[in-house]
Design an enzyme around this catalytic site. Structure first.
Site, PDB file in Angstrom:
ATOM      1  N   SER A 175       0.832  -1.208   0.000  1.00  0.00           N
ATOM      2  CA  SER A 175       0.000   0.000   0.000  1.00  0.00           C
ATOM      3  C   SER A 175       0.862   1.251   0.000  1.00  0.00           C
ATOM      4  O   SER A 175       0.394   2.328  -0.382  1.00  0.00           O
ATOM      5  CB  SER A 175      -0.900   0.023   1.245  1.00  0.00           C
ATOM      6  OG  SER A 175      -1.698  -1.135   1.317  1.00  0.00           O
ATOM      7  N   SER A 194      -7.911   5.152  11.162  1.00  0.00           N
ATOM      8  CA  SER A 194      -9.339   4.895  10.968  1.00  0.00           C
ATOM      9  C   SER A 194      -9.677   5.618   9.674  1.00  0.00           C
ATOM     10  O   SER A 194      -9.592   6.850   9.588  1.00  0.00           O
ATOM     11  CB  SER A 194     -10.155   5.420  12.137  1.00  0.00           C
ATOM     12  OG  SER A 194     -11.515   5.147  11.904  1.00  0.00           O
ATOM     13  N   GLU A 250     -22.192  15.581  11.244  1.00  0.00           N
ATOM     14  CA  GLU A 250     -21.549  15.614  12.560  1.00  0.00           C
ATOM     15  C   GLU A 250     -20.124  15.081  12.503  1.00  0.00           C
ATOM     16  O   GLU A 250     -19.246  15.549  13.232  1.00  0.00           O
ATOM     17  CB  GLU A 250     -22.372  14.806  13.567  1.00  0.00           C
ATOM     18  CG  GLU A 250     -23.757  15.386  13.864  1.00  0.00           C
ATOM     19  CD  GLU A 250     -24.814  15.006  12.837  1.00  0.00           C
ATOM     20  OE1 GLU A 250     -24.508  14.210  11.915  1.00  0.00           O
ATOM     21  OE2 GLU A 250     -25.946  15.501  12.945  1.00  0.00           O
ATOM     22  N   HIS A 294     -29.807  18.929  24.648  1.00  0.00           N
ATOM     23  CA  HIS A 294     -30.960  18.022  24.596  1.00  0.00           C
ATOM     24  C   HIS A 294     -30.621  16.653  25.187  1.00  0.00           C
ATOM     25  O   HIS A 294     -31.013  15.618  24.663  1.00  0.00           O
ATOM     26  CB  HIS A 294     -31.492  17.876  23.171  1.00  0.00           C
ATOM     27  CG  HIS A 294     -32.065  19.152  22.620  1.00  0.00           C
ATOM     28  ND1 HIS A 294     -31.283  20.233  22.320  1.00  0.00           N
ATOM     29  CD2 HIS A 294     -33.328  19.519  22.335  1.00  0.00           C
ATOM     30  CE1 HIS A 294     -32.051  21.216  21.872  1.00  0.00           C
ATOM     31  NE2 HIS A 294     -33.299  20.812  21.874  1.00  0.00           N
ATOM     32  N   GLN A 329     -34.070  11.533  19.801  1.00  0.00           N
ATOM     33  CA  GLN A 329     -33.409  12.819  20.045  1.00  0.00           C
ATOM     34  C   GLN A 329     -32.763  12.900  21.425  1.00  0.00           C
ATOM     35  O   GLN A 329     -32.186  13.923  21.782  1.00  0.00           O
ATOM     36  CB  GLN A 329     -34.427  13.969  19.928  1.00  0.00           C
ATOM     37  CG  GLN A 329     -35.377  13.865  18.752  1.00  0.00           C
ATOM     38  CD  GLN A 329     -34.697  13.978  17.420  1.00  0.00           C
ATOM     39  OE1 GLN A 329     -34.081  14.980  17.110  1.00  0.00           O
ATOM     40  NE2 GLN A 329     -34.783  12.932  16.605  1.00  0.00           N
TER      41      GLN A 329
END
Lengths: 628, 628
Positions: A33, A117, A359, A408, A420
């Site tokens: 690689s 990752s 996100e 929240h 939520q």
């Protein structure tokens, strides 16, 4: 002036040979690689990566992110060619104590962000490019990607945001060697498909032969002049340069046995290994900034008894922090009117970055920005930070300093329902190396903690509440990390109720009800969930013989209850009653859901009564004493 | 035969009116996000969604996924029009006890998967389409998406996999109303950009006026005949149908006050609300399968003392499970030669699904597949399951039954370094509602647990180890969920060492060393981390007066130590020493890293010596008794 084609070739041979040598010495790793990208790396290093290698943290340097982190041998071979890593150190690859880890980490100062990752390098580049633009630095962010990681959704979040913001600083190079770990990629060598995708997100894109060093040079030169982000799709062969490795399956993550390594090095002409290049200098020297007009932090203040949601106090405190500190930036996951980061954005638009409903990109951008010395605050609903847990985990491996705010939290959000509700965020964030986890119950506490976060290090997380809560602290009260507040205390407390955030107010109501029954309980605000105030918890255990009770708007696992239990590690521990959310919540009013979950004032009081033996406690009629 | 244009119009008016009525009655919710999609929903329900509404779990039904879950009022209004929800129930929206939650959950039988965390509907559809193809069912999976959620990377993972597998079953409809929660989307109404993206992933795509019901009908008809997945990009206006709401900012997530609602309903012609349509029947009746040729589970077996990696035993057990159970399927995150799911794939290729390096898609596909009664096992490196934590969280809200396997857990993987090490997976998976968390130490244990997983419910997680470990159990030994194994026990054990997976073997070595020093310790295999064997832990605490010691290859937070501590909730607890990974690991050999982390046999023995007061323990010379 560029290096000669001969120089490129010599360098490429050396990079291949060093990738083989290092992995064979290590007995593990990914030589093939590395070899596929060696020509790309040679031309990049010799003539396009503008950097002062002696000063890796020079912010005018071009950045290089090896998104395909398993090709670390290639990266380390580049470092050797740039004269910052010796051949001796190169051969310590993957050994205990070496800075040359299996996948790159910032233990090497030329590595800004850890990779390994997949799919996280390009999103980090978005943050770096935004930071460079903010700092008016003329640099490029080069990202070397594998084709396998093009399956990760995070790549397309980065494509989209880089396209939206027109980040011409970013040059993404896909090393399309066709073969993943276990077989061919989806696209294999139909490489116009990658280019089409990049173009569909507003990028320039072109496909080249990734072993034609002249073509690489031309492509990189064009990319540096582009007015938008560029994706160079390079057709390569895994193991390129060695006949018995080229484009062969079965060689992923396998070092060459000694005999094979010798054959391979012979095919490469047994490079002497002494090619050292002089990379191009930074494109531009940004003048050192004048002394920053630092202003004192003037937090929002709330009168005792006034009602404010901690999420709103967060937004106001963040805005105030932005007034005081020019290094603070904010990132929003398209909920800035719910997390109130929009108040920062209205005041400091240049330092506010709308990341839309992406996100993963939001967190990776924060990681990229902190490389440039910025202090990023990224905010969304706490539940949706779970979308970026791998990015948060990797941020810790990157030794990054970022601030996250999740609003929240818990069942107490009410009608919106469980999708939520963050009920696992404390567990998730506590289990991040070196993290700080904070959960304020009031506006003044929130404001103080926002300042503490900015001054902290590592991954700092603030959990906020949707609904309004009454102020219980004076403005200006200090809230150090690792502290707590004993809010109710008497000399004869039978039980200590330990709470944070929304349940602290339930605990205070329970205290009142219990006092009317003659049961005295201590109430402690554990606003610092990690690090926790062990001394105060221990004092509670010593002084409250009926035991400890934790009430938390969170699943029973991994949250405040576990944090309290850990205080007693290695020693006998007092009885610890754990009230937490145990059934899947439904929709309902916040009050209904707190009661259904067994964490309301009524439930806390009932649990205390059971702890002290039912009925009224000792010394009925005594008054509770408020201690502040 | 299709409904008339008048019927479509009447239905669309009713859907809008009901969305307004329900949210105004609830006092919260998202009417305008419902209204933009009302024309799409009307035509879909009346003439394209082939379903037997009386039998929601009929697997020949077309599936409908409201990926933009906040538009639940529209979905519930559709259910009313389909005569399965009454007007009375419609008005219970978001109230405690109602099945009509703020965001859809499978508490309503017509909802297959919970939505509300954006970008997860389309990936679930990929799983459903693959399951439908496997079952040779002629159905379509309709996904109604918001344009805001097109920023989520998970959407592009689904685009890619659906394109790769040519899933013509999927028809994605983007309700492109231009406005997100806090402002315009990135793309706004430049809708060919969405279409270009879909095409770049191998889909058919077209842009239509999402309020032109004739155009919608034609587009849906064409889509149903397509030979590949189709993306219908519908230009819509948020709040469409009511002049003072249409395309206006500031109305996201806001119900109309009573007076505004009356005005709005008047503009809609005060629909009587009694439109009930007769949707088209399922396209095809799949013959009931003959009696499945169920075979007994013939697990791989390992002789005591033989060495095998639990990840490899997992692969062999999964293959064997596939031999025994035709409902078992496997999904791979392009590491099937590391997790050994490839062995299942070679034996059962039709039931093996390569999801490439797209962990979010892998988990969502598993959730989609279990809707069709399949028992999916999805596997990758445990560290990379963190990439899909939001999907796992939502799987629990979906009441889904899926099996996850994460390999390469902990620092003991060695040279690859921290990016590849799962050190937070136990915390993450324990904090999932209703989850089962398993961590085997040997091949025979792994094989038994794989069978238990298949027979379990909810989210089941198996943590496996990279390196080989010696077999310590006989083939055929039972390993019930919630159980444990006391492996070493004597009548005078001073300390109980509680371990699982790799550290169990370290504990056994420590036991030997301690026995030589005359210190007797109990060794317990807590292979079932959740549910934990509380009775055995309690017995250990009662019988081993020196206390408990947990050693785990995991961060200190949220893992085995916390699970053991929770056993004692509400009661005084014994001393519990927690050995866990506290510093960021580097590269090194597995043995070096276990020792560096303080969880090796040497470290366990040292910790036990400290617990029993240093030096040799009581009764030096006694032999430890092996109990099985």
């Amino acid at each position: 002036m560029t290096h000669s084609t001969d120089a490129w070739e010599g360098l490429a041979r050396q990079l291949r040979a060093d990738s083989i040598r290092a992995t064979t010495a290590a007995g593990s790793g990914h030589p093939t690689s590395s070899m596929s990208a060696a020509d790309l790396a040679a031309v990049l290093l010799a003539d396009h990566l503008h950097a002062d290698w002696a000063n890796p943290h020079d912010l005018d340097n071009d950045r290089l992110i090896l998104s395909k982190g398993h090709a670390s041998p290639l990266l380390y071979a580049m470092f050797k060619a740039a004269r910052v890593v010796s051949d001796e150190e190169l051969l310590t690859l993957r050994k205990r104590g070496s800075r040359l880890e299996g996948h790159p980490t910032p233990r090497l100062p030329w590595v800004d962000v850890a990779t390994g990752s997949l799919g996280q390098g390009l999103p980090a580049a978005v943050g770096m490019a935004l930071a460079a633009r903010l700092g008016e630095r003329d640099l490029r962010v080069w990202v070397l990607l594998g084709d396998g990681e093009m399956a990760e959704g995070s790549i397309y979040e980065a494509f989209e945001l880089a396209g939206y913001y027109g980040l011409r600083q970013i040059i993404a190079v896909i090393d399309a060697n066709r073969l993943g770990q276990r077989g061919p990629t989806m696209v294999q060598w139909e490489l116009e498909r990658y280019a089409d995708r990049a173009r569909a997100f507003g990028w320039n894109a072109l496909v080249i032969d990734g072993h034609d060093r002249g073509a690489i040079h031309r492509a990189f030169s064009d990319a540096e002049a582009s007015d938008r982000p560029v994706c160079v799709v390079a057709r390569t062969r895994k193991g390129a340069g060695v006949s018995f490795l080229e484009d062969k399956e079965g060689w992923h993550g396998r070092p060459l046995p000694e005999a094979d390594a010798r054959r391979a090095l012979a095919e490469l002409g047994n490079p002497a290994g002494d090619v050292r290049i002089t990379p191009p200098a930074p494109r531009h020297r940004t003048p050192a900034p004048g002394p920053a007009a630092a202003a004192p932090f003037s937090p929002p203040t709330y009168a005792v008894g006034a009602e404010v949601a901690t999420r709103e106090a967060f937004g106001d405190a963040l805005r105030a922090l932005g007034d005081a500190r020019p290094d603070v930036v904010a990132l929003d996951g398209e909920v800035g009117n719910s997390t109130y980061t929009e108040r920062f954005g209205k005041k400091h638009p240049a330092r506010f970055f709308e990341m839309f409903i992406a996100e993963q990109q939001m967190v990776s951008a924060a990681v990229g920005m902190q490389v440039f010395g910025l202090v990023p605050f990224a905010a969304t609903f706490a539940a949706f930070l779970s979308r970026a847990y791998d990015q948060i985990r990797m941020a810790a491996v990157s030794r990054a300093g970022i601030c996250l705010s999740g609003s929240h939290a818990g069942a107490s959000i009410g009608e919106d329902g469980p999708s939520q509700m963050a009920l696992e965020d404390l567990a998730m964030m506590r289990a991040v190396h070196g993290s700080t986890v904070l959960y304020p119950s009031s506006g003044n506490c929130t404001a103080a903690l926002v300042k503490e976060m900015a001054e902290g290090s590592g991954i700092r997380y603030l959990r906020t509440t949707r609904g309004k809560t009454p102020e219980i602290y004076q403005p200006g009260e200090p809230f150090p990390l690792g502290g707590s507040k004993v809010i109710r205390r008497s000399g004869r407390d039978q039980v200590a109720v330990l709470a944070a955030g929304i349940t602290l107010h339930e605990a205070l109501s329970a205290h009142e009800a219990l006092a009317r029954s003659g049961i005295a309980v201590r109430v402690v605000d554990l606003y610092s969930v990690k690090p926790i105030d062990a001394a105060t918890v221990e004092t509670c255990a010593r002084e409250c013989q009926g035991g400890l009770l934790v009430a938390e708007d969170h699943w029973p696992e991994g949250g405040l209850g576990d944090a309290v239990a850990e205080v007693f590690a290695g020693r006998p521990a007092p009885a610890l009653v754990r009230l937490a959310v145990r059934d899947m919540p439904h929709s309902g009013t916040p009050a209904e859901l707190l009661d259904d979950a067994g964490i309301s004032a009524r439930c806390i009081a009932d649990a205390v009564r059971r702890m002290v033996g039912g009925g009224a406690g000792r010394g009925a009629g005594a008054e509770a004493v408020t201690v502040r």
